[in-house]
Write an enzyme that holds these catalytic residues in place. Sequence first.
Site, PDB file in Angstrom:
ATOM      1  N   THR A 164       0.714  45.359 -30.256  1.00  0.00           N
ATOM      2  CA  THR A 164       0.842  43.924 -30.533  1.00  0.00           C
ATOM      3  C   THR A 164       1.904  43.724 -31.604  1.00  0.00           C
ATOM      4  OG1 THR A 164      -0.812  44.064 -32.264  1.00  0.00           O
ATOM      5  CG2 THR A 164      -1.603  43.514 -30.072  1.00  0.00           C
ATOM      6  N   GLU A 175      -3.141  41.760 -25.351  1.00  0.00           N
ATOM      7  CA  GLU A 175      -4.503  42.273 -25.098  1.00  0.00           C
ATOM      8  C   GLU A 175      -5.015  41.872 -23.719  1.00  0.00           C
ATOM      9  OE1 GLU A 175      -3.430  40.852 -27.856  1.00  0.00           O
ATOM     10  OE2 GLU A 175      -4.352  41.695 -29.647  1.00  0.00           O
ATOM     11  N   LYS A 190      -4.995  21.854 -41.889  1.00  0.00           N
ATOM     12  CA  LYS A 190      -6.190  21.061 -42.183  1.00  0.00           C
ATOM     13  C   LYS A 190      -5.825  19.990 -43.185  1.00  0.00           C
ATOM     14  CE  LYS A 190     -10.600  22.942 -41.250  1.00  0.00           C
ATOM     15  NZ  LYS A 190     -11.486  24.015 -41.626  1.00  0.00           N
ATOM     16  N   TRP A 216      -8.007  18.473 -38.296  1.00  0.00           N
ATOM     17  CA  TRP A 216      -7.012  19.467 -37.912  1.00  0.00           C
ATOM     18  C   TRP A 216      -5.778  18.789 -37.311  1.00  0.00           C
ATOM     19  CZ3 TRP A 216      -9.526  24.375 -35.305  1.00  0.00           C
ATOM     20  CH2 TRP A 216     -10.371  24.973 -36.247  1.00  0.00           C
TER      21      TRP A 216
HETATM   22  P1  AMP Z   1       1.517  38.417 -27.744  1.00  0.00           P
HETATM   23  O1  AMP Z   1       0.316  39.255 -27.685  1.00  0.00           O
HETATM   24  O2  AMP Z   1       2.522  38.900 -28.728  1.00  0.00           O
HETATM   25  O3  AMP Z   1       2.096  38.177 -26.400  1.00  0.00           O
HETATM   26  O4  AMP Z   1       1.048  37.016 -28.322  1.00  0.00           O
HETATM   27  C1  AMP Z   1      -0.004  36.291 -27.765  1.00  0.00           C
HETATM   28  C2  AMP Z   1      -0.096  34.953 -28.425  1.00  0.00           C
HETATM   29  O5  AMP Z   1       1.069  34.168 -28.127  1.00  0.00           O
HETATM   30  C3  AMP Z   1      -1.234  34.099 -27.921  1.00  0.00           C
HETATM   31  O6  AMP Z   1      -2.455  34.453 -28.524  1.00  0.00           O
HETATM   32  C4  AMP Z   1      -0.762  32.706 -28.306  1.00  0.00           C
HETATM   33  O7  AMP Z   1      -0.995  32.435 -29.667  1.00  0.00           O
HETATM   34  C5  AMP Z   1       0.726  32.793 -28.092  1.00  0.00           C
HETATM   35  N1  AMP Z   1       1.069  32.229 -26.781  1.00  0.00           N
HETATM   36  C6  AMP Z   1       1.310  32.881 -25.632  1.00  0.00           C
HETATM   37  N2  AMP Z   1       1.631  32.011 -24.654  1.00  0.00           N
HETATM   38  C7  AMP Z   1       1.567  30.774 -25.192  1.00  0.00           C
HETATM   39  C8  AMP Z   1       1.767  29.446 -24.701  1.00  0.00           C
HETATM   40  N3  AMP Z   1       2.134  29.198 -23.454  1.00  0.00           N
HETATM   41  N4  AMP Z   1       1.587  28.427 -25.565  1.00  0.00           N
HETATM   42  C9  AMP Z   1       1.236  28.633 -26.854  1.00  0.00           C
HETATM   43  N5  AMP Z   1       1.042  29.861 -27.375  1.00  0.00           N
HETATM   44  C10 AMP Z   1       1.207  30.918 -26.559  1.00  0.00           C
END
Ligand code: AMP
Length: 542
Positions: free
Chosen positions: A186, A331, A439, A444
């Site tokens: 990640t 994940e 907040k 929120w």
């Molecule tokens: P990663 O594991 O680096 O791909 O990041 C995942 C995170 O990216 C998710 O938990 C979200 O917070 C964010 N994310 C992925 N797709 C979107 C989306 N379409 N809109 C908003 N946030 C997103």
Amino acid sequence: MLGLMQNQQLLISSLIEFAERHHGEGEIVSRRVEGDIHRYTYKEVAVRSRQVANALDALKLKFSDRVATLAWNGYRHLELYFGVSGTGRVLHTLNPRLHPDQISWIVNHAEDSVLCFDMSFLPIVKAVHGRCPTVKHYVAMCDADKLPADSGIPGLVSYEAWIGAQDSQYQWPSFDENSASSMCYTSGTTGNPKAALYSHRSTMLHAFAGALPDAMAMSARECILPVVPMFHVNAWGIPYGAAMTGAKLVFPGPAMDGKSIFELIESEKVSFAAGVPTVWQMMLAHMQGAGVRFSTLKRTVIGGSACPPAMITAFNDLYGVEVLHAWGMTEMSPLGTVCTLKNKHLDMAPKDKMQVRLKQGRGVFGVDMKIVDGSGEELPWDGKTYGDLLVKGPWIISDYFKGEGGSPLVDGWFPTGDVATIDADGYMQITDRSKDVIKSGGEWISSIDVENIAMAHPAVAMAACIGMKHPKWDERPIIAVVKKPGSEVTRNELIAFYEGKTAKWQIPDDVVFVEGIPLGGTGKMQKTKLREMLKDYKLPDA
Ligand code: AMP
């Protein structure tokens, strides 16, 4: 009584065997690091993946040993996708945009045995190889005559010499489909990065689901350009789904600028492309500046961070390209939701349809979701109530690799760290990362909503909203803005732009103009870094 069906393990090697047999002529086109265009077929991918398999056997790697890559989207990377996992070893895609210290930390944590890298990343390998004792073999993904004589990396071989010496016959082994196939760390915005360890079974089920019409609709009639990197969550599973369906694949290599991507879409007649909003931002800017249009692109899946409405409108209204907003996580392999419409939406007025399209979408079969409050109570699917989003399904992690601190699951559900609403039709909308929620006076404010309005202003290239400490309201939003080159907008004009578009108390208190917003290795805005950048900032009335 058991069913009387053949018990065949779901293995990644079956994808390339299938593609060779049924779509042998299917094309794979790659822009290479050298700058030229390389083209060949699934048949040749299959042959060379078998040579990779023989080369790995020759190194005497054990089952589940990790083979790392530092590579762009390209044909050699694709061969490693099948060749490494197909033999039962684990493909570990490293993110080259990370700092060398993070890369060496990750290599050591994963205990990689082999590192295959594109020549663009030679400087990184030079910087880290002395600190990576588990890596015994280095392979430069280039022709034999491109191998530098004085790389300083012991035993460095070229990919072509490495696999070229091998037989093209290979019998893919059969093993438990739950065996690990690939891994991805990640982004690790807090603490050390953690790895999702995918299995053959999870990857195959994810590929079936990703190819469905209401997900990415992959087929033998599509020409797919994954701009989303193969080093991040297996390019959203597109390489597997493409082999499963025989779709033509087009790889951009290192040329990720708007002009190069646009030219490749046009020259290869791409019908479907996938990437994060920052990439499309660059391409739309190029297209608007050059006054050019798409002739074949029909659909694009945009995810990884929230897709601003202005981008959906630009694709749809200016260029007739359908945007599918999608959401997922490392994940989650990564597919969670895709925003495809239901029958009931088709006759809606365009502005109402847009309200649906803005959401991150509905769960694909295989992903279950729920939102909960602070005490874990499930919240209603009314499109208004927001809560912590949890997911479960067969391609969602149960544990991190070498997970310290136990399982991340809560009663069998994985907490995503996102805050969201879900409406009665099952469409989920992300409000924020839980740690980015602002907040104000106990209420929120969604930083995504605040950013989306700024992004609709013609002078704004990028916008990031963060909360600032406030003596009365606890926190108040401000918006950091990067202006488009040659465009002007003042603080007061931008604040006035919010009038009527959102509730008064959700309008940011201030605008800070910045040269750039820090982006992480996968193109996501790094709000922690932005907060550091603005640590001396004071709200006008604080
Ligand atoms: P990663 O594991 O680096 O791909 O990041 C995942 C995170 O990216 C998710 O938990 C979200 O917070 C964010 N994310 C992925 N797709 C979107 C989306 N379409 N809109 C908003 N946030 C997103």
